[in-house]
Design an enzyme around this catalytic site. Structure first.
Site, PDB file in Angstrom:
ATOM      1  CB  ALA A   1     -33.577  -6.118 -61.644  1.00  0.00           C
ATOM      2  CB  SER A   2     -32.612  -1.941 -65.296  1.00  0.00           C
ATOM      3  OG  SER A   2     -32.911  -0.594 -65.651  1.00  0.00           O
TER       4      SER A   2
ATOM      5  CB  ALA B   1     -35.963   1.298 -58.544  1.00  0.00           C
TER       6      ALA B   1
ATOM      7  CG  ASP C   1     -46.220  -7.946 -56.997  1.00  0.00           C
ATOM      8  OD1 ASP C   1     -46.950  -8.677 -57.686  1.00  0.00           O
ATOM      9  OD2 ASP C   1     -45.266  -7.303 -57.464  1.00  0.00           O
TER      10      ASP C   1
END
Length: 558
Positions: free
Chosen positions: A220-221, A225, A380
């Site tokens: 993931a990007s 981060a 979250d």
């Protein structure tokens, strides 16, 4: 394949005393105080009453022009007193920002021009419409839509700011909260060579002395981060490496300093913003964002949660990734890699456990317990961060966004949750009044009636479960797959209704209330999919603990 879907789904009155008869009053000069003029008293002898001495005063309501002049004079004096502090703040903040501020200014202008071009194109197309230019276009780049687009172009800080707006309906107008639900945190991947350079710099040794292998393609990007899969040398443990992107901290500092100065200037020019605690809100945003880019703090949050699971004997029911501290720093976080599926993937969940409902109950009990036992709670729990693992446990991922809840707020929240379950709206109103900050006398019965109207619509929410069936080519077996369509806008609209009605009574809630409510709405969606017949807040298998037991929980963790 067959696809089908179904839905489950008063202010005190101020009385002024009777004014003295003007005919019997002596002349006096007055000084203005507030909305009325304060009289200058003096003694006067009445020749018709011997030597008796009388005290006279005449009240007169000031003219509108006089009131405005007095208010302007007061504001001017206050502004002049605050000017040196404002200038000092601007100078100190500019020094701490340094030359990076000029770079961000150039990037900001570029983003502004880009979104401005989109707006002009949309205006041009709308001029030929019979209905004219829509109201959203008339607001220009300050409209929710174009402001959200501008934030996304501005990058990490403003994307996080957009997410803060989306998660704080108690602080921002509802149309902005709704629009910023669409603020996507995605960004182009940083070249793997740059990631390797950061790892060498942060860890202080050759990468191959720590990791057997690192996948150069990121999992993931996001704006802040980037995450890569890897395997540790020696133990051969599968891990994920979360790496802070290069230059992000500098960008955050420059942007947040600019936002702070803008807030200070706005408060200086318009004191109404001061009453709305604008600078306080900006400080809250700054603290939240800087915590999220300090992976040492995220590691602490994870460790606190894992310790809670261990002390309470819950390690067979739930887990969070183990942190490998010897290869973790402020900018690098190496964690155990967990394998599982989101709680919205009913088909996969059914293949892993016999009772999806029990898995949901476990997730609820673990999360509610963490509210009481940990200094912070996971704030979250969307489907990407709450998984059912291959071994049947519940996995809690990504502790970058956490909340903190005070005993007072939790006590009120406890009553609030119980009143939702029992539909006792007067108790609900009392709990919200206790939680919200207000100086007004509130008609709790009227407030309760308004809340009842809102919560009676919960059952009508548009939760859509999509079911797909397919028959195998070589067998007569039929596979069934189900998933839930979680409408974030609809979830948020419900909470916004509660906030909107509460604010009409003068209530303002702490941000942790908004965070708690959002997580409960996530769990409500999971309940509709995994246990549609279960009442999340009334089921005896789900434990919501009181403040007294909350203290005992925390004592056990020390």
């Amino acid at each position: 394949m067959a696809v089908s879907s179904f839905r489950s789904g008063r202010l005190p009155l101020f009385h002024h005393p009777q004014l003295p008869n003007k005919a019997a009053s002596a002349a006096c000069t007055t000084r203005s105080i507030g909305g009325f003029k304060k009289p200058n008293w003096r003694f006067s002898s009445n020749p018709n009453c011997g030597r008796a001495v009388f005290l006279f005063a005449q009240y007169s309501q000031p003219s509108q022009a006089q009131t405005q002049q007095d208010r302007f004079s007061s504001r001017l004096q206050s502004s002049l007193e605050n000017l040196p502090k404002l200038l000092e703040d601007i100078v100190q903040t500019s020094i701490s920002t340094g030359p990076r501020g000029a770079l961000r200014l150039a990037q900001g202008i570029q983003a502004f021009v880009g979104v401005g071009g989109e707006w002009l194109a949309d205006v041009s197309r709308s001029t030929n419409e019979p209905t004219g230019i829509p109201s959203q276009l008339q607001l220009g780049l300050l409209s929710p839509l174009y402001l959200r687009k501008l934030f996304e172009r501005m990058g990490a800080t403003y994307i996080k700011l957009g997410q803060f707006i989306a998660s704080a309906p108690t602080l921002f107008p509802p149309e902005y909260v709704e629009e910023f639900q669409k603020c996507f945190d995605r960004a182009p991947a940083v070249p793997f060579e740059d990631i390797q350079a950061i790892l060498r710099e942060e860890l202080g040794r050759p990468i191959d002395s720590i990791y057997e292998y690192i996948d150069p393609t990121p999992i993931a990007s996001a704006s802040i981060a980037q995450v890569h899969g890897a395997r540790l040398k020696g133990s051969q443990d599968d891990v994920v490496i979360k790496v802070l992107k290069p230059g992000i901290k500098d960008i955050l500092v420059a942007d947040l300093n600019f936002i702070y100065i803008a807030a200070r200037i706005l408060e200086f020019l318009n004191p109404d913003f001061s009453r709305a605690s604008l600078v306080g809100i900006v400080k809250d945003i700054r603290e939240s964002m800087l915590e999220e880019v300090d992976f040492n703090k995220e590691a602490t949050n994870i460790e606190s949660f894992r310790r809670y699971l261990e002390v309470m004997g819950l390690t067979r029911q739930a887990t969070a990734p183990r942190v490998y501290y010897y290869c973790s720093t402020r900018r690098v976080l190496t964690m155990e890699r967990l394998h599982g599926v989101p709680l919205t993937d009913l088909d996969s969940i059914s293949s892993l456990v016999s009772s999806p409902e029990n898995s949901l109950i476990t997730a609820l009990n673990v999360w509610f317990g963490s509210l009481l036992a940990c200094e912070t709670f996971h704030a979250d729990v969307h489907a990407g961060n709450l998984w059912l693992l291959r071994d049947g446990r519940i996995g809690f991922l990504d502790f970058g966004i956490v909340g903190r809840i005070s005993p007072k707020t939790w006590a009120a929240m406890e009553v609030f949750l119980a009143s939702i379950a029992t539909e006792e709206y007067e108790s609900m109103a009392s709990a919200l009044i206790e939680m919200g900050a207000t100086n007004q006398n509130i008609d709790s019965k009227a407030f309760a009636r308004d809340l009842e109207k809102i919560f009676s619509s919960i059952q009508e929410l548009d939760t859509e479960v999509v079911v797909a069936t397919a028959r195998g080519t070589n067998t007569n077996a039929t596979a069934v797959s189900a998933n839930i369509i979680v409408d974030e806008r609809q979830m948020n609209a419900l909470f916004l209704d509660v906030v909107r009605v509460s604010e009409s009574y003068g209530l303002r809630f702490p941000r942790e209330f908004a965070l708690l409510m959002k997580q409960l709405l996530y769990f409500d969606r999971y309940t509709r999919l995994l246990a549609p017949d279960m009442n999340m807040l009334q089921d005896q298998r789900i434990t919501i603990v009181s403040n007294r037991r909350r203290s005992n929980y925390r004592d056990n963790l020390r």
